[in-house]
Design a protein around this motif. Sequence first.
Motif, PDB file in Angstrom:
ATOM      1  N   TYR A   1      58.516  33.161   1.222  1.00  0.00           N
ATOM      2  CA  TYR A   1      59.269  32.495   1.430  1.00  0.00           C
ATOM      3  C   TYR A   1      60.378  31.884   0.898  1.00  0.00           C
ATOM      4  O   TYR A   1      60.726  30.320   1.229  1.00  0.00           O
ATOM      5  N   SER A   2      61.465  33.053   0.352  1.00  0.00           N
ATOM      6  CA  SER A   2      62.802  32.148   0.718  1.00  0.00           C
ATOM      7  C   SER A   2      63.559  32.401   1.914  1.00  0.00           C
ATOM      8  O   SER A   2      63.902  31.143   2.206  1.00  0.00           O
ATOM      9  N   ALA A   3      62.957  33.248   2.690  1.00  0.00           N
ATOM     10  CA  ALA A   3      63.079  33.121   4.210  1.00  0.00           C
ATOM     11  C   ALA A   3      62.064  31.768   4.634  1.00  0.00           C
ATOM     12  O   ALA A   3      63.309  30.638   4.995  1.00  0.00           O
ATOM     13  N   TRP A   4      61.747  30.976   4.388  1.00  0.00           N
ATOM     14  CA  TRP A   4      60.617  30.008   4.718  1.00  0.00           C
ATOM     15  C   TRP A   4      61.420  28.877   4.540  1.00  0.00           C
ATOM     16  O   TRP A   4      62.059  27.887   5.449  1.00  0.00           O
ATOM     17  N   GLY A   5      61.902  28.894   3.708  1.00  0.00           N
ATOM     18  CA  GLY A   5      62.859  27.653   2.739  1.00  0.00           C
ATOM     19  C   GLY A   5      63.507  27.376   3.495  1.00  0.00           C
ATOM     20  O   GLY A   5      64.309  26.077   3.349  1.00  0.00           O
ATOM     21  N   ALA A   6      64.118  28.604   3.331  1.00  0.00           N
ATOM     22  CA  ALA A   6      66.249  28.780   4.132  1.00  0.00           C
ATOM     23  C   ALA A   6      65.592  27.900   5.886  1.00  0.00           C
ATOM     24  O   ALA A   6      66.325  27.287   6.228  1.00  0.00           O
ATOM     25  N   VAL A   7      64.450  28.385   6.006  1.00  0.00           N
ATOM     26  CA  VAL A   7      64.531  27.881   8.151  1.00  0.00           C
ATOM     27  C   VAL A   7      64.300  25.966   7.805  1.00  0.00           C
ATOM     28  O   VAL A   7      64.756  25.366   7.966  1.00  0.00           O
ATOM     29  N   ASP A   8      63.804  26.129   6.731  1.00  0.00           N
ATOM     30  CA  ASP A   8      63.137  24.516   6.319  1.00  0.00           C
ATOM     31  C   ASP A   8      64.406  23.568   6.254  1.00  0.00           C
ATOM     32  O   ASP A   8      64.324  22.613   7.081  1.00  0.00           O
ATOM     33  N   ALA A   9      65.209  24.012   5.643  1.00  0.00           N
ATOM     34  CA  ALA A   9      66.451  22.863   5.338  1.00  0.00           C
ATOM     35  C   ALA A   9      67.286  22.878   5.930  1.00  0.00           C
ATOM     36  O   ALA A   9      67.480  22.402   7.190  1.00  0.00           O
ATOM     37  N   ILE A  10      67.385  24.344   7.738  1.00  0.00           N
ATOM     38  CA  ILE A  10      68.166  24.523   8.464  1.00  0.00           C
ATOM     39  C   ILE A  10      67.652  23.667   8.924  1.00  0.00           C
ATOM     40  O   ILE A  10      68.289  22.910  10.133  1.00  0.00           O
ATOM     41  N   SER A  11      66.622  23.270   9.417  1.00  0.00           N
ATOM     42  CA  SER A  11      66.089  22.716  10.578  1.00  0.00           C
ATOM     43  C   SER A  11      65.939  20.983  10.081  1.00  0.00           C
ATOM     44  O   SER A  11      66.254  20.206  11.108  1.00  0.00           O
ATOM     45  N   HIS A  12      66.395  20.610   8.696  1.00  0.00           N
ATOM     46  CA  HIS A  12      66.584  19.392   8.379  1.00  0.00           C
ATOM     47  C   HIS A  12      67.747  18.847   8.869  1.00  0.00           C
ATOM     48  O   HIS A  12      67.938  17.845   9.639  1.00  0.00           O
ATOM     49  N   VAL A  13      69.061  20.368   9.102  1.00  0.00           N
ATOM     50  CA  VAL A  13      69.711  19.637   8.962  1.00  0.00           C
ATOM     51  C   VAL A  13      69.872  20.069  10.518  1.00  0.00           C
ATOM     52  O   VAL A  13      70.488  18.214  11.537  1.00  0.00           O
ATOM     53  N   LEU A  14      68.972  20.086  11.353  1.00  0.00           N
ATOM     54  CA  LEU A  14      69.738  20.112  12.943  1.00  0.00           C
ATOM     55  C   LEU A  14      68.818  19.298  13.394  1.00  0.00           C
ATOM     56  O   LEU A  14      69.330  18.954  14.284  1.00  0.00           O
ATOM     57  N   GLU A  15      67.653  18.649  12.859  1.00  0.00           N
ATOM     58  CA  GLU A  15      67.119  17.241  13.583  1.00  0.00           C
ATOM     59  C   GLU A  15      68.448  15.988  13.249  1.00  0.00           C
ATOM     60  O   GLU A  15      68.400  15.696  14.502  1.00  0.00           O
ATOM     61  N   PHE A  16      68.838  15.955  11.995  1.00  0.00           N
ATOM     62  CA  PHE A  16      70.465  15.188  12.481  1.00  0.00           C
ATOM     63  C   PHE A  16      70.816  15.500  13.677  1.00  0.00           C
ATOM     64  O   PHE A  16      71.867  14.734  13.885  1.00  0.00           O
ATOM     65  N   TYR A  17      71.913  16.851  13.363  1.00  0.00           N
ATOM     66  CA  TYR A  17      72.434  17.298  14.589  1.00  0.00           C
ATOM     67  C   TYR A  17      72.135  17.143  15.813  1.00  0.00           C
ATOM     68  O   TYR A  17      73.151  16.474  16.133  1.00  0.00           O
TER      69      TYR A  17
ATOM     70  N   ALA B   1      69.538  23.613   0.158  1.00  0.00           N
ATOM     71  CA  ALA B   1      69.020  22.745   0.591  1.00  0.00           C
ATOM     72  C   ALA B   1      68.598  21.749  -0.193  1.00  0.00           C
ATOM     73  O   ALA B   1      68.008  20.459   0.947  1.00  0.00           O
ATOM     74  N   THR B   2      69.373  20.984  -0.379  1.00  0.00           N
ATOM     75  CA  THR B   2      69.230  19.333  -1.664  1.00  0.00           C
ATOM     76  C   THR B   2      69.770  18.771  -0.791  1.00  0.00           C
ATOM     77  O   THR B   2      69.579  17.546  -0.270  1.00  0.00           O
ATOM     78  N   LEU B   3      71.583  18.870  -0.387  1.00  0.00           N
ATOM     79  CA  LEU B   3      71.628  18.500   0.614  1.00  0.00           C
ATOM     80  C   LEU B   3      71.448  18.251   1.588  1.00  0.00           C
ATOM     81  O   LEU B   3      72.229  17.555   2.682  1.00  0.00           O
ATOM     82  N   ALA B   4      70.152  19.535   2.322  1.00  0.00           N
ATOM     83  CA  ALA B   4      69.960  19.739   3.957  1.00  0.00           C
ATOM     84  C   ALA B   4      69.212  17.610   4.144  1.00  0.00           C
ATOM     85  O   ALA B   4      68.921  17.994   5.247  1.00  0.00           O
ATOM     86  N   LEU B   5      68.615  17.621   2.795  1.00  0.00           N
ATOM     87  CA  LEU B   5      67.679  15.751   2.794  1.00  0.00           C
ATOM     88  C   LEU B   5      67.701  14.924   1.883  1.00  0.00           C
ATOM     89  O   LEU B   5      66.856  14.691   1.558  1.00  0.00           O
ATOM     90  N   ASN B   6      68.960  14.613   1.969  1.00  0.00           N
ATOM     91  CA  ASN B   6      69.556  13.835   0.745  1.00  0.00           C
ATOM     92  C   ASN B   6      69.831  12.717   0.751  1.00  0.00           C
ATOM     93  O   ASN B   6      70.241  11.879  -0.068  1.00  0.00           O
ATOM     94  N   GLY B   7      69.742  12.453   2.250  1.00  0.00           N
ATOM     95  CA  GLY B   7      70.826  10.977   2.618  1.00  0.00           C
ATOM     96  C   GLY B   7      72.051  11.449   3.491  1.00  0.00           C
ATOM     97  O   GLY B   7      72.783  10.549   3.855  1.00  0.00           O
ATOM     98  N   LEU B   8      72.832  12.854   2.520  1.00  0.00           N
ATOM     99  CA  LEU B   8      74.916  12.626   3.044  1.00  0.00           C
ATOM    100  C   LEU B   8      74.158  12.852   4.790  1.00  0.00           C
ATOM    101  O   LEU B   8      74.984  12.514   4.671  1.00  0.00           O
TER     102      LEU B   8
END
Length: 387
Positions: free
Chosen positions: A187-203, A249-256
């Motif tokens: 779950y730690s690794a899956w959480g990191a993947v989720d956070a990274i994917s949020h950034v990649l969607e915007f990128y 992970a919080t910064l990845a999808l807080n609008g910033l």
Amino acid sequence: MRNFVFHNPTKIIFGKNTIPGIGAETAALARKVLLVYGSGSIKANGIHRAVTASLAAAGVSWVEHGGVRSNPVLSHVHEGISLAVREKVDAVLAVGGGSVIDAAKAICAGAPADCDVWQFLRGKKGIRAALPLLCVLTLAASGSEMNGGMVITNEATRQKFGTHSGLLYPRVSILDPEATYSVPPDYSAWGAVDAISHVLEFYFTARESDVEVQNRLMEGLIAAIMAACDRVLADPRDYQGRAELMWGATLALNGLTGAGLGMVGFPMHMIEHSLSALYDVPHGAGLAVVVPGWLRWHAQQEPAKVARLGRMVFGLDEGALPVTATATIDHLRRWFAAGGCPTSLSQLGIGAADIPAIADNALGLARVWRLKEYSKERIVEILQHCQ
């Protein structure tokens, strides 16, 4: 850079020994709350005891609604809404990860509504009122602790839809990295993947290309999240690693990250939601499969941006842009695999014959999210890169 408004009303309380403050924060908003949580791990690790002791000391009463699944389901949300209305709670307190917080948001939206909460997720109705929400975060992943989004699975229709409202931002979120010490490696690794994917969607989906500040911000976040995850997997009680992973992970999808980018899409999440809806795949695990596949497809259209990711984050430079782009995707996929994540549909037990049905399912969310360019044929093509 496009015009934008950045407004995030969530109060973040970050650091060690901050959970005992939840009682006073709650008392400022409510006298009675619905306490929402998951499978019960918060009782085993002592977080439930710390939260309820704080509520009691602050004079706040609570009604419990446990049992949120890792892909939160509509029937459980309906039960929570009925309980919140019957008990006349003033607010909802979510103690858990993104799934718990999303379920709590759906309850907050559904309790005062005159329609079924699923109408909001289908895009048929707008949220006009919501109960106040507070959070104690126990898993670094979704960013739901500092945004107005929620995702819920309708198990009857086998659809996993998401929506966003300014009324769903948590009023207060407590982030104590020590609360994540007991999160298992997967779950730690899956959480990191989720956070990274949020950034990649915007990128990768931004309409605006001349946004160097945002590009550097996103590239730095990806690198930092990966480094933090490596530390956590090596030592689950590495406080600094847990802290960086949680805040990243919080910064990845807080609008910033999306500020100034113009219209963006979430196609990787759109496709993964069908994997979760149809096969109950953990969200981060599904993303570890979809992200490399989507990038392989995207690199055929835009190799330069994929190659830039490789240069800026992984230090790769193979000369030709398509070669560097391919090396970038391979590097990311190997990092996912090193963390124990599946990286192909076959590893999830999903065969090529299932791909058309997955694409059919994904079309519903593509319409709701206005991703008109994602036809069934395109989704099938992307999924074929995920095998």
